[in-house]
Design a protein around this motif. Structure first.
Motif, PDB file in Angstrom:
ATOM      1  N   GLU A 141      13.608   0.613  52.553  1.00 32.24           N
ATOM      2  CA  GLU A 141      14.081   1.020  51.230  1.00 32.24           C
ATOM      3  C   GLU A 141      13.206   0.472  50.111  1.00 32.24           C
ATOM      4  N   GLY A 142      12.108  -0.225  50.460  1.00 36.15           N
ATOM      5  CA  GLY A 142      11.216  -0.771  49.439  1.00 36.15           C
ATOM      6  C   GLY A 142      11.704  -2.069  48.831  1.00 36.15           C
ATOM      7  N   HIS A 143      12.508  -2.809  49.571  1.00 37.28           N
ATOM      8  CA  HIS A 143      12.998  -4.114  49.119  1.00 37.28           C
ATOM      9  C   HIS A 143      12.250  -5.226  49.852  1.00 37.28           C
ATOM     10  N   THR A 144      12.232  -6.385  49.233  1.00 38.88           N
ATOM     11  CA  THR A 144      11.672  -7.579  49.840  1.00 38.88           C
ATOM     12  C   THR A 144      12.665  -8.717  49.676  1.00 38.88           C
ATOM     13  N   TRP A 145      12.320  -9.880  50.194  1.00 42.06           N
ATOM     14  CA  TRP A 145      13.163 -11.070  50.092  1.00 42.06           C
ATOM     15  C   TRP A 145      12.341 -12.187  49.477  1.00 42.06           C
ATOM     16  N   LEU A 146      12.954 -12.906  48.545  1.00 37.86           N
ATOM     17  CA  LEU A 146      12.358 -14.114  47.979  1.00 37.86           C
ATOM     18  C   LEU A 146      13.240 -15.292  48.341  1.00 37.86           C
ATOM     19  N   VAL A 147      12.613 -16.444  48.410  1.00 36.35           N
ATOM     20  CA  VAL A 147      13.315 -17.690  48.715  1.00 36.35           C
ATOM     21  C   VAL A 147      13.190 -18.588  47.481  1.00 36.35           C
ATOM     22  N   GLY A 148      14.304 -19.126  47.039  1.00 38.54           N
ATOM     23  CA  GLY A 148      14.307 -20.025  45.885  1.00 38.54           C
ATOM     24  C   GLY A 148      14.636 -21.438  46.306  1.00 38.54           C
ATOM     25  N   GLN A 149      13.895 -22.385  45.723  1.00 34.97           N
ATOM     26  CA  GLN A 149      14.176 -23.787  45.998  1.00 34.97           C
ATOM     27  C   GLN A 149      13.541 -24.656  44.917  1.00 34.97           C
ATOM     28  N   GLU A 207       8.406 -30.435  40.081  1.00 36.04           N
ATOM     29  CA  GLU A 207       9.632 -30.722  39.348  1.00 36.04           C
ATOM     30  C   GLU A 207      10.202 -29.490  38.663  1.00 36.04           C
ATOM     31  N   CYS A 208      10.225 -28.374  39.421  1.00 36.16           N
ATOM     32  CA  CYS A 208      10.836 -27.160  38.880  1.00 36.16           C
ATOM     33  C   CYS A 208      11.326 -26.273  40.023  1.00 36.16           C
ATOM     34  N   TYR A 209      12.226 -25.365  39.663  1.00 34.67           N
ATOM     35  CA  TYR A 209      12.746 -24.402  40.625  1.00 34.67           C
ATOM     36  C   TYR A 209      11.715 -23.313  40.805  1.00 34.67           C
ATOM     37  N   SER A 210      11.571 -22.826  42.045  1.00 37.39           N
ATOM     38  CA  SER A 210      10.518 -21.861  42.342  1.00 37.39           C
ATOM     39  C   SER A 210      11.040 -20.737  43.225  1.00 37.39           C
ATOM     40  N   TRP A 211      10.774 -19.488  42.810  1.00 41.22           N
ATOM     41  CA  TRP A 211      11.007 -18.321  43.656  1.00 41.22           C
ATOM     42  C   TRP A 211       9.696 -17.984  44.330  1.00 41.22           C
ATOM     43  N   GLU A 212       9.737 -17.770  45.652  1.00 43.19           N
ATOM     44  CA  GLU A 212       8.521 -17.585  46.445  1.00 43.19           C
ATOM     45  C   GLU A 212       8.791 -16.604  47.573  1.00 43.19           C
ATOM     46  N   ILE A 213       7.706 -16.091  48.155  1.00 38.19           N
ATOM     47  CA  ILE A 213       7.862 -15.361  49.404  1.00 38.19           C
ATOM     48  C   ILE A 213       8.241 -16.389  50.469  1.00 38.19           C
ATOM     49  N   PRO A 214       8.866 -15.976  51.554  1.00 42.11           N
ATOM     50  CA  PRO A 214       9.139 -16.937  52.631  1.00 42.11           C
ATOM     51  C   PRO A 214       7.823 -17.525  53.143  1.00 42.11           C
ATOM     52  N   MET A 215       7.818 -18.831  53.351  1.00 39.09           N
ATOM     53  CA  MET A 215       6.592 -19.467  53.847  1.00 39.09           C
ATOM     54  C   MET A 215       6.882 -20.820  54.463  1.00 39.09           C
ATOM     55  N   GLY A 216       5.887 -21.306  55.174  1.00 40.31           N
ATOM     56  CA  GLY A 216       5.998 -22.611  55.809  1.00 40.31           C
ATOM     57  C   GLY A 216       4.636 -23.039  56.322  1.00 40.31           C
TER      58      GLY A 216
END
Length: 192
Positions: free
Chosen positions: A59-67, A73-82
Motif C-alpha cells: 500500500e506504499g506504507h513504511t514503518w519508523l521507529v522512535g526512541q 539527547e533528543c528523541y529520534s524517528w528512524e528507519i528500523p536499524m541495528g
C-alpha cells in the motif's frame, strides 16, 4: 600532497588505544597530515556494521521507529536499524532487526545502499536494505530499548527527512534514495 586520490597521504607515527567497550574502540594517533605537518587524530573503531531497513508494503506504507537517543539527547524517528558483528551477514542482521523492532518479517530483502556514517572520526560502515512482501508477527525489542513504532505513508516519511523531522543520517539517506529510485512507491498510499 599526493596527486593520486587513491593513495593514502596520511602517515601514522603512533597509535594508542585510550578506551574500549563492547561496541567501540577509541584510538589517539600521532600523524603527519597530507600537508606534511604533524598532527593528532582520534579514531573511533566500531565493532559492528550499522544495518538499516526500509520496509515498504503493497500500500506504499513504511514503518519508523522512535526512541530517545542518549548521545544526542533528543528523541529520534528512524528507519528500523541495528548492528551486525563484522562476521555476520548483514542481510541476516537486517531480518533480525526488522522483526525485533517492528514485528515484521520480509519475504523479499534487497540491498539499497552502503555508506560511511561519519567518516571524519569513525570507520563505521552502514548497509541499508529494502524489505518487501511483509508479514506482521510479534516484535521483541532489545532489553535496553523503549521504542515506539509507527506505520505511515512512505511519502510522509520522505517529507519528514526533507523537513528535518528525521535527522538520523542513515535514515535520511535511505529515504531520499528510495524516493529517487522508486517514485511510484510514494504515490501508492494516495491511490489505495
Amino acid at each position: 600532497m599526493s596527486d593520486s586520490p587513491e593513495i593514502n597521504p596520511w602517515r601514522t607515527l603512533s597509535s594508542n588505544q585510550v578506551y574500549v567497550n563492547p561496541w567501540i574502540q577509541v584510538e589517539h594517533r600521532e600523524v603527519i597530515a597530507p600537508t606534511g605537518k604533524p598532527g593528532i587524530y582520534g579514531v573511533v573503531h566500531m565493532k559492528n556494521k550499522a544495518v538499516g531497513i526500509v520496509p515498504v508494503d503493497d500500500e506504499g506504507h513504511t514503518w519508523l521507529v522512535g526512541q530517545y537517543r542518549y548521545a544526542t539527547e533528543c528523541y529520534s524517528w528512524e528507519i528500523p536499524m541495528g548492528g551486525a558483528p563484522h562476521d555476520e551477514w548483514t542481510a541476516d542482521a537486517a531480518r533480525r532487526e526488522l522483526q525485533e523492532e517492528t514485528g515484521l518479517i520480509a519475504d523479499e530483502l534487497s540491498e539499497l545502499m552502503r555508506l560511511h556514517t561519519s567518516n571524519c572520526v569513525t570507520d563505521e560502515q552502514g548497509v541499508v536494505y529494502v524489505a518487501r512482501m511483509l508479514t506482521q508477527v510479534g516484535w521483541n525489542p532489545d532489553e535496553t530499548e523503549e521504542l515506539k513504532v509507527r506505520r505511515l505513508p512512505l511519502q510522509e516519511a520522505v517529507s519528514m527527512a526533507l523537513s528535518g523531522a528525521i535527522t538520523d543520517a542513515i535514515s535520511v539517506a535511505a529515504l531520499l534514495k528510495i524516493a529517487l529510485q522508486h517514485p511510484e512507491w510514494l504515490t501508492q498510499s494516495e491511490q489505495g
